[in-house]
Design a protein around this motif. Structure first.
Motif, PDB file in Angstrom:
ATOM      1  N   ARG A 279     115.330  -4.763  30.941  1.00  0.00           N
ATOM      2  CA  ARG A 279     116.512  -4.341  31.701  1.00  0.00           C
ATOM      3  C   ARG A 279     117.490  -5.503  31.778  1.00  0.00           C
ATOM      4  N   GLY A 280     118.709  -5.253  31.321  1.00  0.00           N
ATOM      5  CA  GLY A 280     119.717  -6.298  31.313  1.00  0.00           C
ATOM      6  C   GLY A 280     120.627  -6.154  30.116  1.00  0.00           C
ATOM      7  N   ILE A 281     121.528  -7.121  29.951  1.00  0.00           N
ATOM      8  CA  ILE A 281     122.538  -7.008  28.890  1.00  0.00           C
ATOM      9  C   ILE A 281     122.408  -8.127  27.866  1.00  0.00           C
ATOM     10  N   ASN A 282     121.204  -8.650  27.690  1.00  0.00           N
ATOM     11  CA  ASN A 282     121.052  -9.824  26.830  1.00  0.00           C
ATOM     12  C   ASN A 282     119.769  -9.794  26.006  1.00  0.00           C
ATOM     13  N   GLN A 283     119.402  -8.622  25.491  1.00  0.00           N
ATOM     14  CA  GLN A 283     118.162  -8.484  24.733  1.00  0.00           C
ATOM     15  C   GLN A 283     118.438  -8.560  23.225  1.00  0.00           C
ATOM     16  N   PRO A 284     117.787  -9.483  22.499  1.00  0.00           N
ATOM     17  CA  PRO A 284     118.021  -9.598  21.059  1.00  0.00           C
ATOM     18  C   PRO A 284     117.208  -8.581  20.255  1.00  0.00           C
ATOM     19  N   VAL A 285     117.882  -7.846  19.408  1.00  0.00           N
ATOM     20  CA  VAL A 285     117.241  -6.806  18.589  1.00  0.00           C
ATOM     21  C   VAL A 285     117.685  -6.975  17.145  1.00  0.00           C
ATOM     22  N   MET A 286     116.741  -6.835  16.215  1.00  0.00           N
ATOM     23  CA  MET A 286     117.086  -6.882  14.792  1.00  0.00           C
ATOM     24  C   MET A 286     117.163  -5.472  14.225  1.00  0.00           C
ATOM     25  N   ASP A 287     118.283  -5.183  13.572  1.00  0.00           N
ATOM     26  CA  ASP A 287     118.426  -3.957  12.800  1.00  0.00           C
ATOM     27  C   ASP A 287     117.807  -4.236  11.444  1.00  0.00           C
ATOM     28  N   ARG A 288     116.627  -3.698  11.199  1.00  0.00           N
ATOM     29  CA  ARG A 288     115.896  -4.020   9.974  1.00  0.00           C
ATOM     30  C   ARG A 288     116.529  -3.390   8.743  1.00  0.00           C
ATOM     31  N   THR A 289     117.425  -2.430   8.956  1.00  0.00           N
ATOM     32  CA  THR A 289     118.099  -1.815   7.808  1.00  0.00           C
ATOM     33  C   THR A 289     119.215  -2.702   7.264  1.00  0.00           C
TER      34      THR A 289
END
Length: 395
Positions: A279-289
């Motif tokens: 929960r929050g506005i700072n989570q790193p996510v990788m778009d694997r595509t």
């Protein structure tokens, strides 16, 4: 003079503070949000229904409350916990204080709490039930009521936050597509961002049927969208069945947050409760595509249990994990493609979903491209067999 308030977690941990917002008593699931801005959007996000939100940012309420930023028609959080509330709000848009707004909407809160200690406790022990009271002074008696309150696991809540009547958000400029959006707790900015891309959005109640979905548009919708929302995806069965019907009719699908979890269950994957959620506005996510890393906004306590590195054949196509959280490898997105060679992730993109919030405001805009991806998907599928003509596949 501010009344004293008491906060008790279900494991007995107790915090004392001052009343903030309405007086009285409230119960819910204690969760923490790491956003330093956007508290008004957080409070009015239906995904927080039955949750008591602990703000990790120490100063809350500095910009007051305005009438432009709410994500829905009311505050949904069950309770609010802050350390140092602003004494005087200061912002050109502000029309009243946060304290006044919480009081007006009957939201019980507590201030003067060591939110750093409370957040560390939740990280170590996990999200749990909590009670806040300005009327009970005995922690033991409040603890009894906390332990008698409902748990989030096994609870279906989407119908409690969904619209009762369907409504339409018209496309801005030339209409390109028509989308059926099932409201599981939709935020106002979601249909707004689709409308800006030429999508006429028909927002439907959570109780909608496949007939309701297919009745959207002249020849059925160009796409189906599932919103964010609260509750346990394992307890939300009707919407999973509806999605399976739509996938069986080759309706292009895009889901976010809760819509990602229901997509996973429709494809045959399980879901599980995270220890303390994202929960929050700072989570790193990788778009694997694409290989790109996005800073994203989150609000979820459940996740999809799908294999990270192997495609899965489903009755609707080949499913694979398209996005992953770089903090803990939690599944952050799924995609469904037409069958390809054995062992491959498939061919043409049919549907997709993400676990986070591309519409987030306040929040980062790294993921706004996903609405464009949805448009590209519908454009590519526009010459496919009409959605009303293809029989559903067996789940």
């Amino acid at each position: 003079m501010t009344a004293p308030a008491l906060l008790v977690l279900e494991d007995g941990r107790t915090f004392h503070g001052d009343a903030y917002g309405a007086t009285g008593e409230t119960f819910g699931e204690a969760v923490f949000s790491t956003g330093m801005t956007g508290y008004q959007e957080t409070l009015t996000d239906p995904s927080y229904h039955r949750q008591v939100v602990v703000m990790t940012a120490p100063h809350v309420g500095n910009t007051g409350v305005n009438d432009d930023d709410p994500e829905s028609g009311r505050i949904w959080v069950a309770g609010y916990v802050v350390r140092d509330p602003a004494r005087v709000p200061s912002n050109w848009q502000s029309v009243r204080s946060l304290d006044d707004e919480l009081r007006a909407q009957g939201v019980v809160g507590i201030s003067g709490v060591d939110t750093r200690a409370l957040t560390r406790h939740l990280r170590e022990r996990g999200a749990m039930r909590v009670g806040i009271s300005t009327t009970e002074t005995d922690p033991a008696r409040l603890l009894e009521r906390v332990r008698a309150s409902g748990e989030m696991a096994g609870t279906e809540l989407s119908d409690e936050v969904s619209t009762r009547e369907a409504y339409v958000v018209p496309a801005v400029g030339e209409k390109r597509f028509t989308v059926a959006a099932v409201d599981l707790g939709i935020k106002a900015n979601t249909p707004r961002m689709m409308a800006e891309r030429g999508i006429e959005v028909h927002v439907l109640p959570a109780t909608s049927t496949i007939e309701d979905v297919l009745a959207v548009g002249d020849d059925g919708p160009d796409g189906l969208f599932y919103s964010n929302g609260p509750g346990d995806p394992a307890a939300t069965t009707d919407q999973v069945a509806l999605l399976q019907e739509a996938l069986g009719r080759d309706v292009p699908y895009f889901g976010i947050c809760f819509g990602n979890q229901l997509f996973g269950r429709a494809l045959g994957f399980g879901t599980f409760k995270l220890k303390y959620g994202h929960r929050g506005i700072n989570q790193p996510v990788m778009d694997r595509t694409t290989g790109k890393v996005e800073v994203t906004a989150h609000n979820h306590g459940f996740a999809v249990d799908a294999p990270l590195d192997a495609p899965t054949t489903t009755p609707y196509g080949v499913a694979s994990v398209s996005h992953v959280c770089l903090n803990d490898d939690v599944v952050e997105g799924l995609e469904l493609r037409a069958p390809g060679a054995e062992g491959e992730r498939g061919g043409e993109l049919l549907s997709f979903s993400v676990q986070y919030h591309p519409e987030a405001a306040a929040g980062p805009h790294d993921a706004a491209y996903l609405f464009d991806r949805f448009c590209d998907l519908m454009a590519a599928r526009s010459t496919s067999t009409p959605t009303t003509a293809t029989p559903a596949k067996e789940a």
